[in-house]
Write a protein that holds these residues in place. Structure first.
Motif, PDB file in Angstrom:
ATOM      1  N   VAL A 122      40.174  37.586  29.884  1.00  0.00           N
ATOM      2  CA  VAL A 122      38.861  37.027  30.205  1.00  0.00           C
ATOM      3  C   VAL A 122      38.082  38.096  30.960  1.00  0.00           C
ATOM      4  N   PRO A 123      37.083  38.724  30.342  1.00  0.00           N
ATOM      5  CA  PRO A 123      36.306  39.737  31.063  1.00  0.00           C
ATOM      6  C   PRO A 123      35.666  39.133  32.303  1.00  0.00           C
ATOM      7  N   TRP A 124      35.676  39.889  33.403  1.00  0.00           N
ATOM      8  CA  TRP A 124      35.148  39.336  34.647  1.00  0.00           C
ATOM      9  C   TRP A 124      33.678  38.968  34.525  1.00  0.00           C
ATOM     10  N   ASP A 125      32.921  39.706  33.717  1.00  0.00           N
ATOM     11  CA  ASP A 125      31.494  39.378  33.602  1.00  0.00           C
ATOM     12  C   ASP A 125      31.253  38.077  32.836  1.00  0.00           C
ATOM     13  N   LEU A 126      32.318  37.449  32.320  1.00  0.00           N
ATOM     14  CA  LEU A 126      32.188  36.129  31.714  1.00  0.00           C
ATOM     15  C   LEU A 126      32.169  35.021  32.770  1.00  0.00           C
ATOM     16  N   VAL A 127      32.609  35.349  33.991  1.00  0.00           N
ATOM     17  CA  VAL A 127      32.633  34.352  35.067  1.00  0.00           C
ATOM     18  C   VAL A 127      31.206  34.062  35.514  1.00  0.00           C
ATOM     19  N   ARG A 128      30.772  32.856  35.264  1.00  0.00           N
ATOM     20  CA  ARG A 128      29.418  32.436  35.625  1.00  0.00           C
ATOM     21  C   ARG A 128      29.409  31.444  36.786  1.00  0.00           C
ATOM     22  N   THR A 129      30.602  30.881  37.078  1.00  0.00           N
ATOM     23  CA  THR A 129      30.695  29.830  38.083  1.00  0.00           C
ATOM     24  C   THR A 129      31.939  30.050  38.935  1.00  0.00           C
ATOM     25  N   ILE A 130      31.803  29.833  40.232  1.00  0.00           N
ATOM     26  CA  ILE A 130      32.951  29.739  41.128  1.00  0.00           C
ATOM     27  C   ILE A 130      32.886  28.368  41.783  1.00  0.00           C
ATOM     28  N   LEU A 131      33.977  27.644  41.702  1.00  0.00           N
ATOM     29  CA  LEU A 131      34.054  26.333  42.345  1.00  0.00           C
ATOM     30  C   LEU A 131      35.062  26.411  43.483  1.00  0.00           C
ATOM     31  N   ILE A 132      34.590  26.117  44.674  1.00  0.00           N
ATOM     32  CA  ILE A 132      35.440  26.129  45.861  1.00  0.00           C
ATOM     33  C   ILE A 132      35.913  24.703  46.131  1.00  0.00           C
ATOM     34  N   THR A 133      37.228  24.500  46.143  1.00  0.00           N
ATOM     35  CA  THR A 133      37.734  23.146  46.317  1.00  0.00           C
ATOM     36  C   THR A 133      37.626  22.653  47.757  1.00  0.00           C
ATOM     37  N   HIS A 134      37.701  23.572  48.724  1.00  0.00           N
ATOM     38  CA  HIS A 134      37.532  23.173  50.121  1.00  0.00           C
ATOM     39  C   HIS A 134      37.456  24.413  50.993  1.00  0.00           C
ATOM     40  N   GLN A 135      37.258  24.202  52.266  1.00  0.00           N
ATOM     41  CA  GLN A 135      36.835  25.243  53.190  1.00  0.00           C
ATOM     42  C   GLN A 135      37.935  26.141  53.741  1.00  0.00           C
ATOM     43  N   ASP A 136      39.211  25.902  53.479  1.00  0.00           N
ATOM     44  CA  ASP A 136      40.270  26.672  54.119  1.00  0.00           C
ATOM     45  C   ASP A 136      40.181  28.153  53.756  1.00  0.00           C
ATOM     46  N   ILE A 137      40.618  28.994  54.696  1.00  0.00           N
ATOM     47  CA  ILE A 137      40.481  30.449  54.556  1.00  0.00           C
ATOM     48  C   ILE A 137      41.123  30.961  53.275  1.00  0.00           C
ATOM     49  N   ASP A 138      42.250  30.395  52.879  1.00  0.00           N
ATOM     50  CA  ASP A 138      42.931  30.905  51.693  1.00  0.00           C
ATOM     51  C   ASP A 138      42.275  30.457  50.385  1.00  0.00           C
ATOM     52  N   ILE A 170      38.495  30.319  50.425  1.00  0.00           N
ATOM     53  CA  ILE A 170      37.155  30.929  50.467  1.00  0.00           C
ATOM     54  C   ILE A 170      37.202  32.410  50.816  1.00  0.00           C
ATOM     55  N   GLY A 171      38.395  32.952  51.047  1.00  0.00           N
ATOM     56  CA  GLY A 171      38.512  34.272  51.650  1.00  0.00           C
ATOM     57  C   GLY A 171      37.827  35.402  50.922  1.00  0.00           C
ATOM     58  N   SER A 172      37.891  35.427  49.589  1.00  0.00           N
ATOM     59  CA  SER A 172      37.296  36.531  48.827  1.00  0.00           C
ATOM     60  C   SER A 172      36.024  36.127  48.098  1.00  0.00           C
ATOM     61  N   LEU A 173      35.447  34.993  48.481  1.00  0.00           N
ATOM     62  CA  LEU A 173      34.234  34.530  47.807  1.00  0.00           C
ATOM     63  C   LEU A 173      33.110  35.550  47.911  1.00  0.00           C
ATOM     64  N   GLN A 174      32.791  35.984  49.113  1.00  0.00           N
ATOM     65  CA  GLN A 174      31.660  36.880  49.279  1.00  0.00           C
ATOM     66  C   GLN A 174      31.883  38.205  48.565  1.00  0.00           C
ATOM     67  N   ALA A 175      33.093  38.727  48.638  1.00  0.00           N
ATOM     68  CA  ALA A 175      33.378  40.002  47.978  1.00  0.00           C
ATOM     69  C   ALA A 175      33.233  39.879  46.470  1.00  0.00           C
ATOM     70  N   LEU A 176      33.704  38.783  45.892  1.00  0.00           N
ATOM     71  CA  LEU A 176      33.578  38.595  44.446  1.00  0.00           C
ATOM     72  C   LEU A 176      32.114  38.475  44.033  1.00  0.00           C
ATOM     73  N   LEU A 177      31.311  37.808  44.852  1.00  0.00           N
ATOM     74  CA  LEU A 177      29.886  37.703  44.543  1.00  0.00           C
ATOM     75  C   LEU A 177      29.215  39.072  44.604  1.00  0.00           C
ATOM     76  N   GLU A 178      29.551  39.844  45.627  1.00  0.00           N
ATOM     77  CA  GLU A 178      28.920  41.157  45.810  1.00  0.00           C
ATOM     78  C   GLU A 178      29.336  42.138  44.721  1.00  0.00           C
ATOM     79  N   GLN A 179      30.554  41.994  44.192  1.00  0.00           N
ATOM     80  CA  GLN A 179      31.072  42.952  43.222  1.00  0.00           C
ATOM     81  C   GLN A 179      30.796  42.556  41.775  1.00  0.00           C
ATOM     82  N   SER A 180      30.144  41.431  41.560  1.00  0.00           N
ATOM     83  CA  SER A 180      29.893  40.957  40.203  1.00  0.00           C
ATOM     84  C   SER A 180      28.527  41.403  39.714  1.00  0.00           C
ATOM     85  N   GLN A 181      28.481  41.850  38.478  1.00  0.00           N
ATOM     86  CA  GLN A 181      27.230  42.294  37.887  1.00  0.00           C
ATOM     87  C   GLN A 181      26.376  41.118  37.420  1.00  0.00           C
ATOM     88  N   SER A 182      27.015  40.061  36.948  1.00  0.00           N
ATOM     89  CA  SER A 182      26.274  38.898  36.454  1.00  0.00           C
ATOM     90  C   SER A 182      26.064  37.887  37.575  1.00  0.00           C
TER      91      SER A 182
END
Length: 251
Positions: free
Chosen positions: A57-73, A75-87
């Motif tokens: 699954v090419p990473w640029d196919l990811v259009r949605t991230i769903l966070i099930t809840h607030q625990d650190i494990d 949400i931990g890499s949410l911001q980094a994945l958003l910043e590193q994504s081209q789409s």
């Protein structure tokens, strides 16, 4: 691990306090795009990209991230994945969890007493630099934006269809998901797999166990062939019967 057409269980192994831990987020996709469910601990963004590539699954196919809840494990890499994504990626979470994920409120489980207990529980063998890093994360938990909120009951037309299930207890806005075409329950932390057996939520990390067990009754309306648990991985068998036992407190 390939589960069925359009659904993969990722296995993300990370170093934790001199050892390792493995989390099992899910990736659901079709030709229109992919949804990643949860983002692991801080520093795991590259591992998610590598795991997606291994699932073809090419990473640029990811259009949605769903966070099930607030625990650190989760949400931990949410911001980094958003910043590193081209789409552009749209982030979903329950409306209750949004202010915690976005950093407007301190994560519910990071009370001063909880942090002190976590520090006291660290074994003497843990290197001092690991301890400092761990305590820094607890004092400055990760955060990331939420674009759209959910309440439970929504249907997302992705990868054959996903129904959102509000399963409070482990956290107030905890979400589980049902993938219709594969009849897979993505339980997040509402269930665990321990020793190969489907089990209830981790009591030590679940502030309201009574509500968490009551939430399990919601799964009865779905025909479930397999469960992906964030902690413990995949369980196949007589799933609905086992969940009914757990909902009644039979461990």
């Amino acid at each position: 691990m390939h589960i069925a057409k359009g659904i993969e269980m990722l296995e993300i192994t990370v170093p934790v306090m001199g050892g390792t831990d493995t989390f099992c987020p899910a990736l659901i996709w079709d030709e229109a795009g992919a949804v990643l469910i949860d983002t692991g601990v801080p520093g795991a963004a590259q591992k998610f990209k590598e795991a997606a590539a291994e699932a073809s699954v090419p990473w640029d196919l990811v259009r949605t991230i769903l966070i099930t809840h607030q625990d650190i494990d989760h949400i931990g890499s949410l911001q980094a994945l958003l910043e590193q994504s081209q789409s552009k990626i749209t982030v979903f979470a329950h409306e209750i969890e949004r202010p915690y994920i976005e950093g407007d409120k301190m994560l519910l489980k990071l009370t001063p007493d909880a942090v002190a207990a976590a520090e006291a529980a660290l074994p003497p063998s843990v290197p001092e630099e690991w301890k400092r890093a761990f305590l820094h994360i607890l004092a400055h938990p990760p955060k990331g934006r939420v674009d759209q909120t959910l309440t439970g009951g929504e249907y997302l037309p992705i990868g054959g269809g996903i129904t959102i299930i509000h399963t409070p207890g482990h956290s107030p806005g905890h979400l589980s998901l049902y993938h219709h075409t594969s009849r897979t329950l993505i339980a997040a932390d509402a269930l665990t797999v321990r020793g190969g057996q489907l089990s209830g939520p981790d009591a030590a990390a679940t502030p309201d166990m009574a509500t968490a067990l009551q939430s399990l009754h919601k799964f009865a309306e779905f025909e479930i062939d397999q469960v992906i648990c964030y902690h413990g991985g995949l369980f196949r068998g007589d799933v609905n019967r086992r969940i009914a036992e757990l909902a009644q407190g039979d461990h």
